[in-house]
Design a protein around this motif. Sequence first.
Motif, PDB file in Angstrom:
ATOM      1  N   VAL A 231       0.775  -1.232   0.066  1.00 55.12           N
ATOM      2  CA  VAL A 231      -0.107   0.005  -0.001  1.00 55.12           C
ATOM      3  C   VAL A 231       0.849   1.345  -0.012  1.00 55.12           C
ATOM      4  N   LEU A 232       0.837   2.112  -1.129  1.00 52.85           N
ATOM      5  CA  LEU A 232       1.884   3.081  -1.350  1.00 52.85           C
ATOM      6  C   LEU A 232       1.122   4.435  -1.198  1.00 52.85           C
ATOM      7  N   PRO A 233       1.420   5.569  -0.739  1.00 49.38           N
ATOM      8  CA  PRO A 233       0.896   6.849  -0.432  1.00 49.38           C
ATOM      9  C   PRO A 233       0.026   7.423  -1.968  1.00 49.38           C
ATOM     10  N   VAL A 234      -0.866   8.077  -2.076  1.00 47.83           N
ATOM     11  CA  VAL A 234      -1.703   8.556  -3.160  1.00 47.83           C
ATOM     12  C   VAL A 234      -1.585   9.883  -3.213  1.00 47.83           C
ATOM     13  N   LYS A 235      -1.733  10.398  -4.325  1.00 45.97           N
ATOM     14  CA  LYS A 235      -1.490  11.776  -4.329  1.00 45.97           C
ATOM     15  C   LYS A 235      -2.987  12.433  -4.144  1.00 45.97           C
ATOM     16  N   LEU A 236      -2.923  13.297  -3.306  1.00 46.63           N
ATOM     17  CA  LEU A 236      -4.056  14.089  -2.980  1.00 46.63           C
ATOM     18  C   LEU A 236      -4.244  15.484  -3.569  1.00 46.63           C
ATOM     19  N   GLN A 237      -3.260  15.859  -4.140  1.00 49.41           N
ATOM     20  CA  GLN A 237      -3.637  17.277  -4.777  1.00 49.41           C
ATOM     21  C   GLN A 237      -2.392  17.602  -5.610  1.00 49.41           C
ATOM     22  N   VAL A 238      -2.476  18.274  -6.909  1.00 43.91           N
ATOM     23  CA  VAL A 238      -1.639  18.605  -7.707  1.00 43.91           C
ATOM     24  C   VAL A 238      -1.638  20.396  -7.891  1.00 43.91           C
ATOM     25  N   ILE A 239      -0.798  21.077  -7.378  1.00 46.06           N
ATOM     26  CA  ILE A 239      -0.806  22.437  -7.578  1.00 46.06           C
ATOM     27  C   ILE A 239       0.214  23.015  -8.519  1.00 46.06           C
ATOM     28  N   LYS A 240       0.035  23.933  -9.798  1.00 38.67           N
ATOM     29  CA  LYS A 240       0.525  24.395 -10.665  1.00 38.67           C
ATOM     30  C   LYS A 240       0.685  25.792 -10.863  1.00 38.67           C
ATOM     31  N   LEU A 241       1.743  26.201 -11.119  1.00 41.59           N
ATOM     32  CA  LEU A 241       1.550  27.988 -11.654  1.00 41.59           C
ATOM     33  C   LEU A 241       1.218  27.815 -13.007  1.00 41.59           C
ATOM     34  N   ALA A 242       0.548  28.965 -13.227  1.00 41.96           N
ATOM     35  CA  ALA A 242      -0.082  29.108 -14.770  1.00 41.96           C
ATOM     36  C   ALA A 242       1.220  29.675 -15.564  1.00 41.96           C
ATOM     37  N   ASN A 243       1.956  30.689 -15.145  1.00 44.18           N
ATOM     38  CA  ASN A 243       3.145  31.017 -15.712  1.00 44.18           C
ATOM     39  C   ASN A 243       4.129  31.203 -14.953  1.00 44.18           C
ATOM     40  N   PRO A 244       4.877  29.970 -14.850  1.00 45.76           N
ATOM     41  CA  PRO A 244       5.979  29.882 -13.639  1.00 45.76           C
ATOM     42  C   PRO A 244       7.280  30.682 -14.230  1.00 45.76           C
ATOM     43  N   SER A 245       7.954  30.980 -12.936  1.00 43.36           N
ATOM     44  CA  SER A 245       9.171  31.822 -13.340  1.00 43.36           C
ATOM     45  C   SER A 245      10.425  30.526 -13.551  1.00 43.36           C
ATOM     46  N   PRO A 246      11.600  30.810 -13.726  1.00 40.63           N
ATOM     47  CA  PRO A 246      12.299  29.507 -14.214  1.00 40.63           C
ATOM     48  C   PRO A 246      12.948  28.588 -12.891  1.00 40.63           C
ATOM     49  N   SER A 247      12.838  29.080 -11.838  1.00 42.34           N
ATOM     50  CA  SER A 247      12.979  28.351 -10.501  1.00 42.34           C
ATOM     51  C   SER A 247      12.431  28.676  -9.456  1.00 42.34           C
ATOM     52  N   TYR A 248      12.132  28.129  -8.451  1.00 39.47           N
ATOM     53  CA  TYR A 248      11.405  28.567  -7.205  1.00 39.47           C
ATOM     54  C   TYR A 248      12.206  27.703  -5.900  1.00 39.47           C
ATOM     55  N   ALA A 249      12.430  28.703  -4.702  1.00 41.93           N
ATOM     56  CA  ALA A 249      12.836  27.984  -3.581  1.00 41.93           C
ATOM     57  C   ALA A 249      11.505  27.357  -2.811  1.00 41.93           C
ATOM     58  N   LEU A 250      11.545  26.480  -2.099  1.00 44.05           N
ATOM     59  CA  LEU A 250      10.366  25.767  -1.383  1.00 44.05           C
ATOM     60  C   LEU A 250      10.644  25.560  -0.031  1.00 44.05           C
ATOM     61  N   ASP A 251       9.767  25.720   0.886  1.00 45.50           N
ATOM     62  CA  ASP A 251       9.487  25.250   2.277  1.00 45.50           C
ATOM     63  C   ASP A 251       8.240  25.019   2.812  1.00 45.50           C
ATOM     64  N   VAL A 252       8.118  24.337   4.055  1.00 45.48           N
ATOM     65  CA  VAL A 252       6.926  24.489   4.749  1.00 45.48           C
ATOM     66  C   VAL A 252       7.154  24.941   5.903  1.00 45.48           C
ATOM     67  N   CYS A 253       6.306  25.601   6.494  1.00 47.42           N
ATOM     68  CA  CYS A 253       6.052  26.368   7.559  1.00 47.42           C
ATOM     69  C   CYS A 253       4.831  25.963   8.419  1.00 47.42           C
ATOM     70  N   PHE A 254       5.008  25.332   9.675  1.00 43.29           N
ATOM     71  CA  PHE A 254       3.940  25.061  10.601  1.00 43.29           C
ATOM     72  C   PHE A 254       4.339  24.915  12.012  1.00 43.29           C
ATOM     73  N   GLY A 255       3.187  25.009  13.051  1.00 42.66           N
ATOM     74  CA  GLY A 255       3.724  25.134  14.335  1.00 42.66           C
ATOM     75  C   GLY A 255       2.740  24.219  15.144  1.00 42.66           C
ATOM     76  N   PRO A 256       3.212  23.950  16.410  1.00 40.37           N
ATOM     77  CA  PRO A 256       2.467  22.816  17.237  1.00 40.37           C
ATOM     78  C   PRO A 256       1.108  23.378  17.492  1.00 40.37           C
ATOM     79  N   ALA A 257       0.046  22.427  17.703  1.00 39.01           N
ATOM     80  CA  ALA A 257      -1.305  22.742  17.860  1.00 39.01           C
ATOM     81  C   ALA A 257      -1.962  21.941  18.890  1.00 39.01           C
TER      82      ALA A 257
END
Length: 307
Positions: A231-257
């Motif tokens: 049983v492998l993970p499944v894709k939940l959502q794909v998010i794309k940019l309409a007119n992307p720049s040549p490259s992006y930096a990416l990170d995730v931000c979250f805190g305890p709840a």
Amino acid sequence: FLDGDVLATVGHSPEQGSSKLIVWRVFEQSPEIQAEKLLEVSSDSAKMNRVLWHPFNPNQLWVLHSLGGGNNNGEKQHNVATLVETTKIQTTTHPEESHPVCRWQSPSVLMEGCVHLNIPGGSLEDLAWSGRDTRHALTVHSNGQIILWDLKQSEDAVDAASALSIAVPKKLAVISESPDTAPISRCLFMPHENAVRLEGQQDTLTSCFITASHKNSVLTLWSSFTTTPGVLPVKLQVIKLANPSPSYALDVCFGPAPQEASPPSCFILWADRHQGRLLAIHVASQWSAQSKALCVGGDYVVPFVLH
């Protein structure tokens, strides 16, 4: 910063072909911020290009590096990852500055017996350490493979280039994406236990995660890895940019709840390297019946413009 913080820098000299990793302690000595070297890891041939710290153990870090080849010969570099455990490596004293120095035993192996993440035909593009259980590490590769490793289960192997012994962790799961349509460049864990539509799965190994492709301009949200064989993970959502720049930096931000509060907020930070724009994508979540955070999906975007 906090007085006594530890950080690492890594650099490469194209002219000499050498690279160096330095672990520093930074401290305040009014009116300036000072730094001292705690450890130096150097190589005349292995190109070290990134450091990834253990989430809470400052004595462990991953070093992403190449195994040779590269721009000089028109070859594409094959990248791998080596686990550096500062309490186990062999060091000598720097002749002038007196800090410990560890030199690579070969262009491909830091020291005999070290933990090595490498697959044939798939250069390692990114690595993420699970914040839920750090025995698990996630890697993405140029051949489209997404691999979950168990660092507590490993086999002894021999590095073909140097004939030195290395430790190879066990692969718990492998997802194969097409390298032609989805050259994966990034992987990150999110705080969600699983997806809302998979709430019935109780045997999760990791939290949900994100992969990025096409120079980080296309994001894919995935469900969790589980202990169920096949049983492998499944894709939940794909998010794309309409007119992307040549490259992006990416990170995730979250805190305890706290469980009596609202479900944890999670933002995917999308930074345009060329136009100075920042997009913060909110990933909605909700509590399960067992008070665990479940991923709903991206629901709105907050744009920022840097001047």
